[in-house]
Design an enzyme around this catalytic site. Structure first.
Site, PDB file in Angstrom:
ATOM      1  N   SER A 148       7.098  23.640  13.677  1.00  0.00           N
ATOM      2  CA  SER A 148       6.622  24.554  14.716  1.00  0.00           C
ATOM      3  C   SER A 148       5.661  23.787  15.629  1.00  0.00           C
ATOM      4  O   SER A 148       5.151  22.729  15.237  1.00  0.00           O
ATOM      5  CB  SER A 148       5.872  25.725  14.054  1.00  0.00           C
ATOM      6  OG  SER A 148       5.149  26.471  15.016  1.00  0.00           O
ATOM      7  N   TYR A 161       0.469  29.715   7.646  1.00  0.00           N
ATOM      8  CA  TYR A 161       1.716  29.308   8.322  1.00  0.00           C
ATOM      9  C   TYR A 161       1.531  27.948   9.004  1.00  0.00           C
ATOM     10  O   TYR A 161       2.349  27.047   8.864  1.00  0.00           O
ATOM     11  CB  TYR A 161       2.093  30.379   9.354  1.00  0.00           C
ATOM     12  CG  TYR A 161       3.324  30.053  10.163  1.00  0.00           C
ATOM     13  CD1 TYR A 161       4.596  30.237   9.621  1.00  0.00           C
ATOM     14  CD2 TYR A 161       3.225  29.570  11.473  1.00  0.00           C
ATOM     15  CE1 TYR A 161       5.731  29.946  10.364  1.00  0.00           C
ATOM     16  CE2 TYR A 161       4.352  29.276  12.217  1.00  0.00           C
ATOM     17  CZ  TYR A 161       5.604  29.469  11.654  1.00  0.00           C
ATOM     18  OH  TYR A 161       6.723  29.172  12.382  1.00  0.00           O
TER      19      TYR A 161
HETATM   20  P1  NAP Z   1      13.332  34.938  11.142  1.00  0.00           P
HETATM   21  O1  NAP Z   1      13.925  35.577  12.326  1.00  0.00           O
HETATM   22  O2  NAP Z   1      12.320  35.680  10.361  1.00  0.00           O
HETATM   23  O3  NAP Z   1      14.470  34.408  10.155  1.00  0.00           O
HETATM   24  C1  NAP Z   1      14.063  33.774   8.973  1.00  0.00           C
HETATM   25  C2  NAP Z   1      15.249  33.349   8.161  1.00  0.00           C
HETATM   26  O4  NAP Z   1      14.743  32.816   6.916  1.00  0.00           O
HETATM   27  C3  NAP Z   1      16.180  34.475   7.813  1.00  0.00           C
HETATM   28  O5  NAP Z   1      17.505  34.005   7.821  1.00  0.00           O
HETATM   29  C4  NAP Z   1      15.761  34.860   6.388  1.00  0.00           C
HETATM   30  O6  NAP Z   1      16.908  35.330   5.707  1.00  0.00           O
HETATM   31  C5  NAP Z   1      15.335  33.517   5.840  1.00  0.00           C
HETATM   32  N1  NAP Z   1      14.409  33.582   4.723  1.00  0.00           N
HETATM   33  C6  NAP Z   1      13.175  34.134   4.638  1.00  0.00           C
HETATM   34  N2  NAP Z   1      12.670  33.967   3.399  1.00  0.00           N
HETATM   35  C7  NAP Z   1      13.608  33.285   2.687  1.00  0.00           C
HETATM   36  C8  NAP Z   1      13.686  32.811   1.356  1.00  0.00           C
HETATM   37  N3  NAP Z   1      12.709  33.015   0.476  1.00  0.00           N
HETATM   38  N4  NAP Z   1      14.792  32.134   0.979  1.00  0.00           N
HETATM   39  C9  NAP Z   1      15.800  31.929   1.842  1.00  0.00           C
HETATM   40  N5  NAP Z   1      15.796  32.369   3.103  1.00  0.00           N
HETATM   41  C10 NAP Z   1      14.707  33.032   3.510  1.00  0.00           C
HETATM   42  O7  NAP Z   1      12.628  33.566  11.577  1.00  0.00           O
HETATM   43  P2  NAP Z   1      12.992  32.547  12.766  1.00  0.00           P
HETATM   44  O8  NAP Z   1      12.134  32.866  13.898  1.00  0.00           O
HETATM   45  O9  NAP Z   1      14.449  32.449  12.935  1.00  0.00           O
HETATM   46  O10 NAP Z   1      12.405  31.213  12.114  1.00  0.00           O
HETATM   47  C11 NAP Z   1      13.222  30.241  11.509  1.00  0.00           C
HETATM   48  C12 NAP Z   1      12.368  29.005  11.287  1.00  0.00           C
HETATM   49  O11 NAP Z   1      11.851  28.557  12.549  1.00  0.00           O
HETATM   50  C13 NAP Z   1      11.153  29.257  10.396  1.00  0.00           C
HETATM   51  O12 NAP Z   1      10.931  28.141   9.563  1.00  0.00           O
HETATM   52  C14 NAP Z   1      10.025  29.384  11.384  1.00  0.00           C
HETATM   53  O13 NAP Z   1       8.794  29.017  10.841  1.00  0.00           O
HETATM   54  C15 NAP Z   1      10.464  28.420  12.466  1.00  0.00           C
HETATM   55  N6  NAP Z   1       9.863  28.700  13.768  1.00  0.00           N
HETATM   56  C16 NAP Z   1      10.125  29.869  14.428  1.00  0.00           C
HETATM   57  C17 NAP Z   1       9.538  30.080  15.656  1.00  0.00           C
HETATM   58  C18 NAP Z   1       9.802  31.316  16.450  1.00  0.00           C
HETATM   59  O14 NAP Z   1       9.112  31.512  17.459  1.00  0.00           O
HETATM   60  N7  NAP Z   1      10.739  32.168  16.102  1.00  0.00           N
HETATM   61  C19 NAP Z   1       8.683  29.136  16.209  1.00  0.00           C
HETATM   62  C20 NAP Z   1       8.430  27.983  15.502  1.00  0.00           C
HETATM   63  C21 NAP Z   1       9.034  27.765  14.284  1.00  0.00           C
HETATM   64  P3  NAP Z   1      16.951  36.452   4.558  1.00  0.00           P
HETATM   65  O15 NAP Z   1      16.050  37.549   4.980  1.00  0.00           O
HETATM   66  O16 NAP Z   1      18.409  36.810   4.514  1.00  0.00           O
HETATM   67  O17 NAP Z   1      16.522  35.748   3.314  1.00  0.00           O
END
Ligand code: NAP
Length: 265
Positions: A148, A161
């Site tokens: 991130s 986080y």
């Molecule tokens: P999201 O919309 O909350 O999706 C998270 C994903 O992780 C879902 O597919 C969820 O699937 C899965 N997950 C959560 N806990 C899990 C576990 N214990 N085991 C396996 N899968 C798990 O988040 P996102 O925004 O797409 O973020 C994805 C990644 O990008 C994360 O690492 C986040 O920190 C990073 N990121 C996001 C942003 C942003 O602005 N969105 C910015 C910087 C970094 P299930 O619920 O099916 O398990």
């Protein structure tokens, strides 16, 4: 697909953690669009099957496996099953992550703190640990940690986080050093705010807590990015595609920031 239209990653297997929706879904789709067999994983079967169905309808290859990254046995089972079926694991994207509570450090309970580390750091560790021996057997591979901007700069919220995302950044750099001799490249990607359920839920919670309208909070977030908007999951997926492709064969231990300029200020 004939020879001329073969994708950049034809026939390679890619495990993408947390690809049932959000950024992981986009990564699974973009990689499959370039010829990978995308292993869609997460805990929500209906969402995982939906992503697989959409990839197949677009002519790609994918299958869903239930995978909670904190469950060491399940991680071992899924990686073994993929290796036994396809004879190789080429790509691992450590994408699964949670935000955890948005409050100051001193208000965190130990359990809250450890839960975020469990998923974001230990989960990524377990998936790398389980996959690397298969990559070594196959003569190489690619690992990408989705970190991130908060693995690089700080902010006033979500201290656990941010600490986990900084850990992901160094896990990638250390892995790059350890496994270069095995032809495994390891990199990290640093998204700015990307429109996914994680960010939508974060803004909803902030709106409730602060009593500020959701749309105003969203506009405030957009303004933090010089490009003037929140990113889309595909913006991140194309960065991952570059890192895992042969075009990036001299790229390892790098941090690819995709943030609409957020950290350039
Ligand atoms: P999201 O919309 O909350 O999706 C998270 C994903 O992780 C879902 O597919 C969820 O699937 C899965 N997950 C959560 N806990 C899990 C576990 N214990 N085991 C396996 N899968 C798990 O988040 P996102 O925004 O797409 O973020 C994805 C990644 O990008 C994360 O690492 C986040 O920190 C990073 N990121 C996001 C942003 C942003 O602005 N969105 C910015 C910087 C970094 P299930 O619920 O099916 O398990």
């Amino acid at each position: 697909m004939n020879e001329e239209t073969k994708g950049r990653l034809e026939g390679r297997t890619a495990i993408i953690t947390g690809s049932t929706y959000g950024i992981g879904e986009a990564i699974a789709k973009v990689l499959a669009g370039e010829g990978t067999i995308s292993i869609v994983t997460g805990r929500k079967k209906d969402q995982g099957e939906r992503v697989v169905g959409e990839i197949r309808s677009a002519g790609g290859s994918a299958e869903y496996h239930h995978l909670d990254v904190t469950d060491e046995e399940e991680v071992a089972e899924v990686t073994r099953a993929v290796y036994e079926k396809y004879g190789r694991i080429d790509i691992l994207v450590n994408n699964a992550g949670i935000g955890g509570p948005s409050k100051p450090t001193h208000e965190y309970t130990r359990e809250e703190w450890e839960r975020v580390f469990d998923v974001n750091v230990t989960g990524a560790f377990l998936c790398s640990k389980s996959t690397i021996p298969y990559m070594k057997k196959g003569g190489g591979g690619n690992i990408v940690y989705i970190s991130s901007i908060y693995g690089i700069v700080g902010s006033q919220d979500n201290p656990a986080y941010h600490a986990t995302k900084a850990a992901n950044r160094i896990m990638a750099k250390t892995g790059a050093n350890i496994y270069a001799k095995d032809k495994i490249r390891v990199n990290s990607v640093h998204p700015g705010f990307i429109w996914t359920p994680m960010v939508e839920n974060f803004l909803k919670a902030q709106s409730r807590e602060l009593g500020v309208a959701f749309e105003d909070l969203k506009r405030g977030l957009e303004a933090k990015h010089p490009i003037g908007r929140i990113g889309e999951p595909e913006d991140i997926a194309y960065g991952v595609l570059y890192l895992v492709s042969d075009e990036a064969k001299f790229v390892t231990g790098t941090e690819l920031i995709i943030d609409g300029g957020y950290t350039s200020r």
